[in-house]
Design a protein around this motif. Sequence first.
Motif, PDB file in Angstrom:
ATOM      1  N   PHE A 161       9.517  18.975 -19.659  1.00 24.96           N
ATOM      2  CA  PHE A 161      10.988  19.110 -20.014  1.00 24.96           C
ATOM      3  C   PHE A 161      11.153  19.459 -21.482  1.00 24.96           C
ATOM      4  O   PHE A 161      10.653  18.978 -22.528  1.00 24.96           O
ATOM      5  CB  PHE A 161      11.588  17.420 -19.956  1.00 24.96           C
ATOM      6  CG  PHE A 161      13.089  17.649 -20.293  1.00 24.96           C
ATOM      7  CD1 PHE A 161      13.981  17.854 -19.223  1.00 24.96           C
ATOM      8  CD2 PHE A 161      13.716  17.146 -21.384  1.00 24.96           C
ATOM      9  CE1 PHE A 161      15.311  18.084 -19.133  1.00 24.96           C
ATOM     10  CE2 PHE A 161      15.008  17.136 -21.401  1.00 24.96           C
ATOM     11  CZ  PHE A 161      15.884  17.523 -20.400  1.00 24.96           C
ATOM     12  N   ILE A 165      14.174  25.558 -23.973  1.00 24.77           N
ATOM     13  CA  ILE A 165      13.942  26.579 -23.282  1.00 24.77           C
ATOM     14  C   ILE A 165      15.081  27.766 -23.128  1.00 24.77           C
ATOM     15  O   ILE A 165      15.105  28.780 -22.442  1.00 24.77           O
ATOM     16  CB  ILE A 165      14.176  25.951 -21.603  1.00 24.77           C
ATOM     17  CG1 ILE A 165      13.127  26.796 -20.632  1.00 24.77           C
ATOM     18  CG2 ILE A 165      15.234  25.287 -21.267  1.00 24.77           C
ATOM     19  CD1 ILE A 165      11.803  26.770 -20.744  1.00 24.77           C
ATOM     20  N   MET A 177      16.132  31.073 -20.418  1.00 21.16           N
ATOM     21  CA  MET A 177      17.141  30.881 -19.622  1.00 21.16           C
ATOM     22  C   MET A 177      18.182  32.205 -19.777  1.00 21.16           C
ATOM     23  O   MET A 177      18.578  32.857 -18.857  1.00 21.16           O
ATOM     24  CB  MET A 177      17.995  29.520 -19.817  1.00 21.16           C
ATOM     25  CG  MET A 177      17.667  28.429 -19.801  1.00 21.16           C
ATOM     26  SD  MET A 177      16.650  28.024 -18.189  1.00 21.16           S
ATOM     27  CE  MET A 177      17.798  27.989 -16.944  1.00 21.16           C
ATOM     28  N   ASP A 226      19.456  24.159 -25.104  1.00 24.20           N
ATOM     29  CA  ASP A 226      20.109  24.284 -23.711  1.00 24.20           C
ATOM     30  C   ASP A 226      20.023  22.645 -23.291  1.00 24.20           C
ATOM     31  O   ASP A 226      18.804  22.377 -22.988  1.00 24.20           O
ATOM     32  CB  ASP A 226      19.271  25.304 -22.997  1.00 24.20           C
ATOM     33  CG  ASP A 226      20.091  25.320 -21.376  1.00 24.20           C
ATOM     34  OD1 ASP A 226      20.775  24.195 -21.001  1.00 24.20           O
ATOM     35  OD2 ASP A 226      19.828  26.022 -20.763  1.00 24.20           O
ATOM     36  N   GLU A 233      19.622  24.650  -5.821  1.00 22.77           N
ATOM     37  CA  GLU A 233      20.836  24.433  -6.420  1.00 22.77           C
ATOM     38  C   GLU A 233      21.462  25.543  -7.224  1.00 22.77           C
ATOM     39  O   GLU A 233      22.758  25.663  -7.352  1.00 22.77           O
ATOM     40  CB  GLU A 233      20.645  23.268  -7.383  1.00 22.77           C
ATOM     41  CG  GLU A 233      20.618  21.809  -6.988  1.00 22.77           C
ATOM     42  CD  GLU A 233      20.392  20.785  -7.929  1.00 22.77           C
ATOM     43  OE1 GLU A 233      19.433  20.914  -8.675  1.00 22.77           O
ATOM     44  OE2 GLU A 233      20.907  19.585  -7.692  1.00 22.77           O
ATOM     45  N   HIS A 280      16.297  28.224 -10.985  1.00 26.16           N
ATOM     46  CA  HIS A 280      16.864  27.911 -12.873  1.00 26.16           C
ATOM     47  C   HIS A 280      15.922  26.697 -13.333  1.00 26.16           C
ATOM     48  O   HIS A 280      16.439  26.308 -14.472  1.00 26.16           O
ATOM     49  CB  HIS A 280      18.329  27.385 -12.575  1.00 26.16           C
ATOM     50  CG  HIS A 280      18.767  26.095 -12.075  1.00 26.16           C
ATOM     51  ND1 HIS A 280      19.337  25.198 -12.289  1.00 26.16           N
ATOM     52  CD2 HIS A 280      17.877  25.448 -10.914  1.00 26.16           C
ATOM     53  CE1 HIS A 280      18.976  23.940 -11.471  1.00 26.16           C
ATOM     54  NE2 HIS A 280      18.499  24.165 -10.512  1.00 26.16           N
ATOM     55  N   ILE A 281      15.028  26.067 -12.746  1.00 24.37           N
ATOM     56  CA  ILE A 281      13.992  25.282 -13.435  1.00 24.37           C
ATOM     57  C   ILE A 281      12.866  25.921 -13.692  1.00 24.37           C
ATOM     58  O   ILE A 281      12.010  26.460 -12.898  1.00 24.37           O
ATOM     59  CB  ILE A 281      13.796  24.018 -12.373  1.00 24.37           C
ATOM     60  CG1 ILE A 281      15.121  23.549 -11.924  1.00 24.37           C
ATOM     61  CG2 ILE A 281      12.981  23.241 -13.202  1.00 24.37           C
ATOM     62  CD1 ILE A 281      15.013  22.352 -10.936  1.00 24.37           C
ATOM     63  N   VAL A 316       8.969  20.419 -12.467  1.00 23.43           N
ATOM     64  CA  VAL A 316       7.911  21.178 -13.225  1.00 23.43           C
ATOM     65  C   VAL A 316       6.569  20.604 -13.147  1.00 23.43           C
ATOM     66  O   VAL A 316       5.440  21.377 -12.883  1.00 23.43           O
ATOM     67  CB  VAL A 316       8.201  21.301 -14.731  1.00 23.43           C
ATOM     68  CG1 VAL A 316       7.289  21.936 -15.600  1.00 23.43           C
ATOM     69  CG2 VAL A 316       9.604  22.009 -14.922  1.00 23.43           C
TER      70      VAL A 316
HETATM   71  P1  AMP Z   1      18.512  20.186 -13.201  1.00 25.44           P
HETATM   72  O1  AMP Z   1      19.672  20.876 -12.479  1.00 25.44           O
HETATM   73  O2  AMP Z   1      19.054  18.778 -13.859  1.00 25.44           O
HETATM   74  O3  AMP Z   1      16.957  20.029 -12.770  1.00 25.44           O
HETATM   75  O4  AMP Z   1      18.780  21.199 -14.561  1.00 25.44           O
HETATM   76  C1  AMP Z   1      18.056  22.567 -14.776  1.00 25.44           C
HETATM   77  C2  AMP Z   1      18.941  22.996 -15.815  1.00 25.44           C
HETATM   78  O5  AMP Z   1      18.098  22.459 -17.007  1.00 25.44           O
HETATM   79  C3  AMP Z   1      18.903  24.589 -15.924  1.00 25.44           C
HETATM   80  O6  AMP Z   1      20.102  25.261 -15.438  1.00 25.44           O
HETATM   81  C4  AMP Z   1      18.777  24.765 -17.615  1.00 25.44           C
HETATM   82  O7  AMP Z   1      19.980  24.694 -18.084  1.00 25.44           O
HETATM   83  C5  AMP Z   1      17.815  23.481 -17.907  1.00 25.44           C
HETATM   84  N1  AMP Z   1      16.293  23.567 -17.808  1.00 25.44           N
HETATM   85  C6  AMP Z   1      15.744  24.412 -17.125  1.00 25.44           C
HETATM   86  N2  AMP Z   1      14.229  24.375 -17.194  1.00 25.44           N
HETATM   87  C7  AMP Z   1      14.258  23.267 -18.093  1.00 25.44           C
HETATM   88  C8  AMP Z   1      12.901  22.794 -18.676  1.00 25.44           C
HETATM   89  N3  AMP Z   1      11.808  22.908 -18.079  1.00 25.44           N
HETATM   90  N4  AMP Z   1      13.372  21.646 -19.510  1.00 25.44           N
HETATM   91  C9  AMP Z   1      14.768  21.370 -19.911  1.00 25.44           C
HETATM   92  N5  AMP Z   1      15.686  21.827 -19.202  1.00 25.44           N
HETATM   93  C10 AMP Z   1      15.446  22.903 -18.453  1.00 25.44           C
END
Ligand code: AMP
Length: 354
Positions: free
Chosen positions: A123, A127, A131, A177, A255, A269-270, A305
Amino acid sequence: MQETQKIRMKTVISAILISLLAMLSAACAAGTASNNAEQIHTASGEVFAMDTYMKITCSGKRSEEALEAAIAEIQRLDALLSVSGEESDINAVNTFGKAKISEDTAHIIEKALEISRATNGAFDISIYPIMRLWGFTDSEYRVPQREELESELEHVGFEKPIFTQDSLELGDAHGIDLGGIAKGFTSDRLMEVFDSYGMVSGCVSLGGNVQCYKRKTDGSLFRCGIAHPMYPDSSVYLGVVEVEDRAVVTSGAYERFFIDESSSKRYHHIIDPKTGYPAESGLSSTTIVSKSGMLADALSTACYVMGLEGSIEYWKEYGEDFDMILMTDDGDIYVTAPLAQSFTSSFHVNIIGE
Ligand code: AMP
Ligand code: MG
């Protein structure tokens, strides 16, 4: 230079929301039938914020006021935490490299950095430049070149931003972010709003984030359906978890994603901060159940992740604060032992930590 592709984007309103609506109408019916029918009202409303539809329902004597306050709080936090907008602390930091930040933002940053350390960087709120390269920040989706990712990865790392009590400086980082944690913080805050208005029951669904306040008005537990990653728009759930006073937060590739038309490949997006590419850890859905919405939110992203083994290891070390329901790409479901009794599924379920 990569050819610009026509890219299709799809935002899924998760099945959780559908189940929540059913669940809330049941709560509403129960509320009017209760002994306090003349005093306890159920109010519900919807708002679009933080890039998603949010649904709020609460029951109590002052439910209309609580609902209004909840919506105002969502809008305030949306303005404060988004990556754009004049009132945004995050926009200020990303634009000027350093900014004074509010107490709320500081609280989130502190927690985010703590979770980054504990998850060994799975986390990571720094990032943001990655993004942006993929176009997730402005919906101009594209597949970056590996060299571009490698060069931007030099500006990613949770140890780069310099955080003091009321200010944040990017240091060597290019931006932050809070998309992986802000909704969780917001749902925690909504529980506080419900509390301050003396609600007897409530539930919020902020995209994939559900958080329940106490129990349903008829005294039964809230039932949260967890979207099946292969059928996210249908009523086929991965399973249903029964909770009170808990956040139930799911992360899944379904999502938010786009399809690169030249290769027909899906990109979600992750992001794995170690590679800069969408995480491919073997998990297709991660749900975290916790008293803390913020922890559940960050960990659902982190576990996605870290993968199955990494998540299990993490749970063994820090599991006193949360439980999890994981689904692998092969469709195997895993649930941590303390949650097993509260979880039902029509699929085979493996129990972790028995
Ligand atoms: P979630 O839907 O809660 O899993 O969060 C995804 C969102 O978190 C993405 O749209 C990014 O804004 C942000 N994100 C993506 N990858 C990461 C990561 N490895 N660590 C922290 N934030 C992330
Ligand atoms: Mg998250």
